[in-house]
Enzyme design. Structure first.
Site, short mmCIF file in Angstrom:
data_model
loop_
_atom_site.label_atom_id
_atom_site.label_comp_id
_atom_site.label_asym_id
_atom_site.label_seq_id
_atom_site.Cartn_x
_atom_site.Cartn_y
_atom_site.Cartn_z
N ALA A 157 0.81 -1.23 0.00
CA ALA A 157 0.00 0.00 0.00
C ALA A 157 0.84 1.28 0.00
CB ALA A 157 -0.93 -0.01 1.21
N ALA A 188 2.69 2.41 -2.49
CA ALA A 188 2.86 2.99 -3.83
C ALA A 188 1.85 2.38 -4.79
CB ALA A 188 4.28 2.71 -4.34
N TYR A 207 7.89 -13.93 -14.56
CA TYR A 207 6.83 -13.03 -14.09
C TYR A 207 5.47 -13.53 -14.57
CZ TYR A 207 3.84 -8.99 -13.35
OH TYR A 207 2.79 -8.18 -12.95
N LYS A 262 2.08 -14.83 -12.37
CA LYS A 262 0.73 -14.28 -12.48
C LYS A 262 -0.26 -15.34 -12.98
CE LYS A 262 1.41 -10.26 -10.67
NZ LYS A 262 0.78 -9.87 -9.42
P1 NAP Z 1 4.54 -0.57 -7.50
O1 NAP Z 1 4.18 0.84 -7.79
O2 NAP Z 1 5.97 -0.97 -7.61
O3 NAP Z 1 3.97 -0.97 -6.05
C1 NAP Z 1 4.25 -2.22 -5.50
C2 NAP Z 1 3.86 -2.21 -4.04
O4 NAP Z 1 4.16 -3.52 -3.48
C3 NAP Z 1 4.63 -1.20 -3.22
O5 NAP Z 1 3.77 -0.64 -2.26
C4 NAP Z 1 5.70 -2.04 -2.53
O6 NAP Z 1 6.02 -1.42 -1.30
C5 NAP Z 1 4.95 -3.34 -2.31
N1 NAP Z 1 5.83 -4.49 -2.14
C6 NAP Z 1 6.76 -4.95 -3.01
N2 NAP Z 1 7.39 -6.00 -2.48
C7 NAP Z 1 6.86 -6.21 -1.25
C8 NAP Z 1 7.09 -7.15 -0.22
N3 NAP Z 1 8.02 -8.11 -0.36
N4 NAP Z 1 6.37 -7.08 0.92
C9 NAP Z 1 5.42 -6.11 1.06
N5 NAP Z 1 5.14 -5.20 0.12
C10 NAP Z 1 5.86 -5.26 -1.03
O7 NAP Z 1 3.78 -1.56 -8.50
P2 NAP Z 1 2.22 -1.67 -8.92
O8 NAP Z 1 2.16 -1.49 -10.38
O9 NAP Z 1 1.37 -0.85 -8.05
O10 NAP Z 1 2.00 -3.22 -8.64
C11 NAP Z 1 1.00 -3.71 -7.76
C12 NAP Z 1 0.53 -5.07 -8.26
O11 NAP Z 1 -0.04 -4.91 -9.56
C13 NAP Z 1 1.64 -6.11 -8.43
O12 NAP Z 1 1.16 -7.36 -7.97
C14 NAP Z 1 1.88 -6.15 -9.93
O13 NAP Z 1 2.38 -7.39 -10.35
C15 NAP Z 1 0.46 -5.90 -10.44
N6 NAP Z 1 0.37 -5.39 -11.81
C16 NAP Z 1 0.97 -4.22 -12.17
C17 NAP Z 1 0.86 -3.79 -13.50
C18 NAP Z 1 1.51 -2.52 -13.99
O14 NAP Z 1 1.62 -2.33 -15.21
N7 NAP Z 1 1.93 -1.63 -13.13
C19 NAP Z 1 0.15 -4.56 -14.43
C20 NAP Z 1 -0.46 -5.74 -14.01
C21 NAP Z 1 -0.35 -6.15 -12.70
P3 NAP Z 1 7.43 -1.50 -0.54
O15 NAP Z 1 8.49 -1.40 -1.57
O16 NAP Z 1 7.35 -0.33 0.39
O17 NAP Z 1 7.40 -2.80 0.19
#
Ligand code: NAP
Length: 254
Positions: A11, A13, A154, A158
Site C-alpha cells: 500500500a 505505492a 513473471y 501471475k
Molecule cells: P509498484 O508501484 O511498484 O507498487 C508495489 C507495491 O508492493 C509497493 O507498495 C511495494 O512497497 C509493495 N511491495 C513490493 N514487495 C513487497 C514485499 N516483499 N512485501 C510487502 N510489500 C511489497 O507496482 P504496482 O504497479 O502498483 O504493482 C502492484 C501489483 O499490480 C503487483 O502485484 C503487480 O504485479 C500488479 N500489476 C501491475 C501492473 C503494472 O503495469 N503496473 C500490471 C499488471 C499487474 P514497498 O516497496 O514499500 O514494500
C-alpha cells in the site's frame, strides 16, 4: 464500505496506494502493509487528513511468514474482522530470456507474487470462513493470461495467481467468502522502475507514446467488485488501456 475493514498489501505505492485512497474515500477503515515505513506513514497521514480515515499500518515484508503471523495474529479486536483483503504486493524483476535469467530475480518474484500472497491469505482466510463473509481481491495481471518475450517467470507467477484465485473460488464455495482476480494491462506506477532495479528513466519509456492505465483505474475496479451485493461474485476482470489490445500489442505513437 462504511466502517468495513480493508487490508491492503503493497500500500506504499502504485495500485495499492490508489486502493487505499478509493476505499478510504468510500468510508472504509484500512490495514495497510508494505516494507517502506516512511512511504506508508505518508499515505496514512494524507488519508487521515483528507478523509479522516482510521488506519492500522504494518511495516512488513510479505515474504516473511513469521513476521506476518506475528502482526496479523496480534491485530487488536477492532481490527480483527477483515471484510476485504487486497493481495496487491507484487513485482516483475528483470526482463531477460529464460536462458539468461537471474536466480535472485526469479526468487524475488516467486517469493513475493506467489508465496507472499499465499502467506497473507493463509493467515486471514480461516477467520473469514469462520465469520461467514469476506472478500479476497488478488491483483493478477494480463501476464497471467498471455506470455510476452522475456516475461517468462513473471508471467508464470501471475498465471499462478490466476489458478490460485480459481482454487480459492472452488474451495471457498459455500462459505460466503468471495474471490476476485483483477488482471490489469499496462498501469503507470513504480512497477517498471522496480523491474529495472530502480532505473526510473528506463521505467518511464514503458509508458510513453500511448495512454496507460492509472493506478486509480484499477483501484476503482477493486472498489466496484467489493461493493456488489453479497450474492454477486466477480471472479475475474481483465482491464487494459484502450490502446492495449493484447499483452504485446500496444498502439504506440512516435
Ligand atoms: P509498484 O508501484 O511498484 O507498487 C508495489 C507495491 O508492493 C509497493 O507498495 C511495494 O512497497 C509493495 N511491495 C513490493 N514487495 C513487497 C514485499 N516483499 N512485501 C510487502 N510489500 C511489497 O507496482 P504496482 O504497479 O502498483 O504493482 C502492484 C501489483 O499490480 C503487483 O502485484 C503487480 O504485479 C500488479 N500489476 C501491475 C501492473 C503494472 O503495469 N503496473 C500490471 C499488471 C499487474 P514497498 O516497496 O514499500 O514494500
Amino acid at each position: 464500505m462504511k466502517n468495513k475493514v480493508v487490508f491492503i498489501t503493497g500500500a506504499s505505492a502504485g495500485i495499492g496506494e490508489a486502493c487505499a485512497e478509493v476505499f478510504a474515500k468510500a468510508g472504509a477503515r484500512l490495514i495497510l502493509m508494505a516494507r517502506r515505513q516512511e512511504k506508508l506513514a505518508d499515505v496514512c497521514e494524507r488519508l487521515f487528513k483528507q478523509y479522516g480515515t482510521e488506519i492500522y499500518s504494518i511495516t512488513c515484508d510479505v515474504r516473511n511468514f513469521d513476521d506476518l503471523e506475528k502482526y496479523i495474529n496480534a491485530l487488536p479486536e477492532k481490527w480483527s474482522t477483515i471484510d476485504v483483503l487486497i493481495n496487491n504486493a507484487g513485482k516483475a524483476k528483470g526482463l531477460s530470456k529464460i536462458q539468461d535469467g537471474e536466480l535472485r530475480h526469479w526468487e524475488e518474484m516467486i517469493d513475493t507474487n506467489i508465496k507472499g500472497l499465499l502467506y497473507v491469505s493463509k493467515l486471514i482466510l480461516p477467520k473469514m470462513v469462520q465469520q461467514g463473509f469476506g472478500h479476497v481481491i488478488n491483483i493478477g495481471s494480463i501476464a497471467g493470461r498471455e506470455v510476452y518475450p522475456s516475461g517468462n517467470v513473471y508471467c508464470g507467477t501471475k498465471a499462478a495467481v490466476a489458478f490460485i484465485s480459481k482454487g480459492m473460488v472452488i474451495d471457498l464455495n459455500g462459505t460466503g467468502v468471495r474471490v476476485t482476480n483483477i488482471e490489469p494491462g499496462l498501469v503507470e506506477t513504480e512497477f517498471a522502475a522496480v523491474r529495472f532495479d530502480g532505473d526510473f528513466e528506463k521505467g518511464r519509456t514503458v509508458y510513453q507514446g500511448y495512454k496507460p492505465l492509472e493506478a486509480r483505474d484499477v483501484a476503482e475496479t477493486a472498489l466496484f467488485c467489493a461493493t456488489r451485493p453479497q450474492h454477486v461474485m466477480i471472479q475475474d476482470i481483465l482491464i487494459t488501456p484502450t490502446d492495449q489490445a493484447t499483452v504485446t500489442m500496444v498502439n504506440k505513437k512516435g
